[in-house]
Design an enzyme around this catalytic site. Structure first.
Site, PDB file in Angstrom:
ATOM      1  CE1 TYR A   1       0.978  -0.088   4.351  1.00  0.00           C
ATOM      2  CE2 TYR A   1      -1.315  -0.528   4.854  1.00  0.00           C
ATOM      3  CZ  TYR A   1      -0.017  -0.357   5.271  1.00  0.00           C
ATOM      4  OH  TYR A   1       0.284  -0.465   6.605  1.00  0.00           O
ATOM      5  CD  GLU A   2      -0.689   4.908   1.766  1.00  0.00           C
ATOM      6  OE1 GLU A   2      -0.775   5.744   0.851  1.00  0.00           O
ATOM      7  OE2 GLU A   2      -1.636   4.614   2.503  1.00  0.00           O
ATOM      8  N   GLY A   3       1.629   2.701  -2.622  1.00  0.00           N
ATOM      9  CA  GLY A   3       2.545   2.522  -3.742  1.00  0.00           C
ATOM     10  C   GLY A   3       3.480   1.357  -3.489  1.00  0.00           C
TER      11      GLY A   3
ATOM     12  CD  GLN B   1       6.721   4.452  -3.017  1.00  0.00           C
ATOM     13  OE1 GLN B   1       7.335   5.521  -3.045  1.00  0.00           O
ATOM     14  NE2 GLN B   1       5.413   4.396  -2.840  1.00  0.00           N
TER      15      GLN B   1
END
Length: 595
Positions: free
Chosen positions: A440-442, A447
């Protein structure tokens, strides 16, 4: 389950001795002053709350999980009561703007408390962390009217917040989202659609939940250029600013997951829910990235927190558990066997955990100080430099620290042997809870593309040079210092090599864009190992200046040596892999993948 103990000596060493927090706090023109006594009190009280209130909830919370009904989502026993204690203690307001009732303390100090909370019970900490990120976004991008309506309640902790981005068909490709927003005559919008994977989308810990929702206004451009951001509250505020009528947003279900079971991961249905535009139409993704950057650093913290918790559990077990005799002779001759910690391979795992946890702590705290500087420093050039550097380092922190944190958590299980696989010891829960952090969050891949493609290649290498120049100056300052030669020599070589690798990849990418994607994860991991090498060299330098008989400081230098000798050589494998190019990945026809 390991009982968490806040590593206060190491936290203070990093803050006070390595990062010179007193000077850093003094440079922040628009934040409240932080004396050493105040900092010590905050960290001490945060440690007590984390150890005594949250840590005992971690394993029972995992076992009970969240429960869904048409009336809402119920969190595990003790979660709501812990949050009430947290809010009454003023913790939600710690780093918030005084204009809305906040204490105005630096975000980097708040992050220290967040680390302890997260290590004690990550699932519980997710509810508070996302709420604070949502409030920060509204501070920056929302109109005065929206700020006055929502930020007071969010600052005091009565109301929470979420971010609602993805949908079942689009994953990380937000340009495909279908949630729509129709304008009303009164300036509000009706928001309709379904969002998935919404952490804390529904729960019983706060009286209202403020959703930040990405949606597309009718007639907006396709793709990411046509995305707007809206505030969609669970309950619409009444004329007195209190909870009013229920809005058209409901939790359709919660996910059944591998880990973080005490954190409600929700499917949220918006059925002509009244929403309010944040910023300008079609500029929503720009604003949401502000919150996502904060969340990415918070996710990096999960890697550190889980690695620390797993290390604490593994270390205690290794000291107590008797297994076999040392290869170099009995170390516990009066007992039937020697403790695990005397065995070289167990030492390898424990030292890897220690090196990653302490190195990541220093790295993340440093990035958090850069973010402070970007937002609050009085010097304009310092702000600009900090912005550029923090943007480069954030994807490294998010991906590298979660990947190495997962390695550490797996080592924690391994130290326990078969017992590590059994639920009652709690080590397998740390692995399950942490596994989501690389997603999650990329994801790690996202990233890595952000780092190599957007930040490094996109700036023509200039953004990377900001960091490599810092490393160069440090090495030059330290080159003649007794005891620093082993660190400086290797760091100088890697710093030079990093630039050379980047240049070669840039040449490859000009001929074939797939070279960026093929190299990106290896590039990010290489960057992460060098970044921690820089932090370990800084810590070793400080430790060498201290009391030579101090066991803690001696251990710092010993751990730095271990990192340089046993972990840092991994950079060579990553270098070879990324420079070997994309052909071995892309030459195989799609049909050949079949079995």
């Amino acid at each position: 389950m390991p009982q968490y103990t806040a590593p206060l000596r190491d936290i203070n060493f990093v803050l006070k001795d390595v990062l010179k927090s007193d000077k850093h706090f003094a440079s922040l023109a628009t934040r409240e002053e932080v004396s050493e006594d105040l900092m010590d009190a905050i960290i001490s009280e945060g440690a007590k709350f984390s150890e005594n209130v949250l840590s005992p909830l971690n394993q029972p919370g995992d076992q009970e999980g969240c429960t869904w009904s048409e009336d809402g989502v119920k969190t595990p026993k003790g979660f709501k009561e812990a949050y009430q204690q947290y809010a009454e203690g003023g913790w939600p307001s710690m780093t918030a703007n005084p204009e809305f009732g906040g204490q105005g303390l630096p975000n980097s100090l708040g992050l220290v408390v967040t680390e302890m909370v997260s290590s004690a019970c990550w699932s519980w900490g997710m509810y508070t962390g996302l709420s604070q990120s949502a409030a920060r976004l509204l501070e920056v991008y929302a109109s005065d009217e929206l700020q006055q309506t929502y930020l007071g309640k969010m600052t005091e902790g009565t109301w929470g917040g979420t971010m609602c981005l993805t949908e079942s068909h689009c994953g990380s490709d937000l340009g495909l989202l279908r949630t729509k927003a129709e304008a009303n005559a009164d300036g509000s919008y009706n928001v309709t659609g379904t969002k998935i994977f919404i952490s804390g989308g529904e729960h019983d810990m706060m009286e209202n939940i403020i959703h930040l929702v990405l949606a597309r206004v009718e007639g907006a451009p396709e793709g990411t250029k046509g995305i707007s951001l809206f505030v969609v509250p669970k309950f619409l505020p009444d004329e007195n600013g209190e909870v009013g009528e229920r809005n058209g947003v409901h939790c359709g279900s919660i996910e059944h997951k591998m880990g973080i079971k005490a954190s409600a991961t929700c499917v949220m249905n918006f059925d002509s829910a009244k929403g309010f535009l944040v910023g300008e139409e079609n500029r929503g993704l720009n604003a949401m990235f502000h919150m996502m950057n904060s969340a990415r650093l918070g996710t990096a913290l999960q890697g550190l927190s889980a690695g620390e918790a797993s290390f604490q559990g593994a270390l205690a077990y290794a000291k107590d558990r008797l297994q076999m005799r040392s290869l170099s002779g009995p170390k516990n001759p009066s007992g039937p066997a020697d403790p695990l910690i005397v065995h070289a391979d167990v030492r390898r795992m424990l030292l890897t955990q220690k090196a990653f946890a302490e190195g990541s702590r220093a790295f993340i705290y440093w990035v958090a100080q850069l973010v402070d500087t970007f937002y609050f420093a009085g010097d304009e050039q310092a702000r600009k430099d900090a912005e550029e550097l923090s943007e480069l380092l954030t994807p490294i922190a998010k991906a590298f620290v979660t990947e190495t944190g997962l390695e550490s958590a797996n080592y924690g299980m391994q130290v326990f042997g078969g017992h590590g696989f059994i639920s009652e010891w709690g080590m397998e829960q740390i692995v399950r809870d942490l596994r989501i952090s690389t997603l999650y969050e990329g994801t790690t891949g996202i990233q890595a593309l952000d780092l190599l493609g957007r930040k490094v290649m996109g700036s023509g290498g200039k953004q990377l040079m900001v960091f490599t120049k810092i490393i160069h100056r440090f090495c030059k300052e330290q080159q003649d210092k007794p005891g620093m030669a082993p660190f400086v020599t290797k760091l100088v070589a890697l710093n030079k090599e990093w630039g050379e690798i980047t240049g070669k990849l840039g040449e490859k990418a000009m001929a074939n864009a797939d070279e960026v994607g093929a190299a990106s994860v290896d590039y990010l991991m290489y960057a992460g190992y060098v970044s921690l090498a820089y932090m370990w060299a800084r810590m070793a330098s400080v430790a060498l200046d201290g009391d030579a008989d101090d066991v803690f400081l001696k251990a710092k230098v010993q751990t730095a040596n271990f990192y340089y000798q046993r972990i840092l050589p991994r950079t060579e494998a990553h270098k070879i892999a990324m420079l070997n190019g994309a052909d071995s990945l892309m030459d195989m026809p799609e049909d050949a993948f079949a079995f």
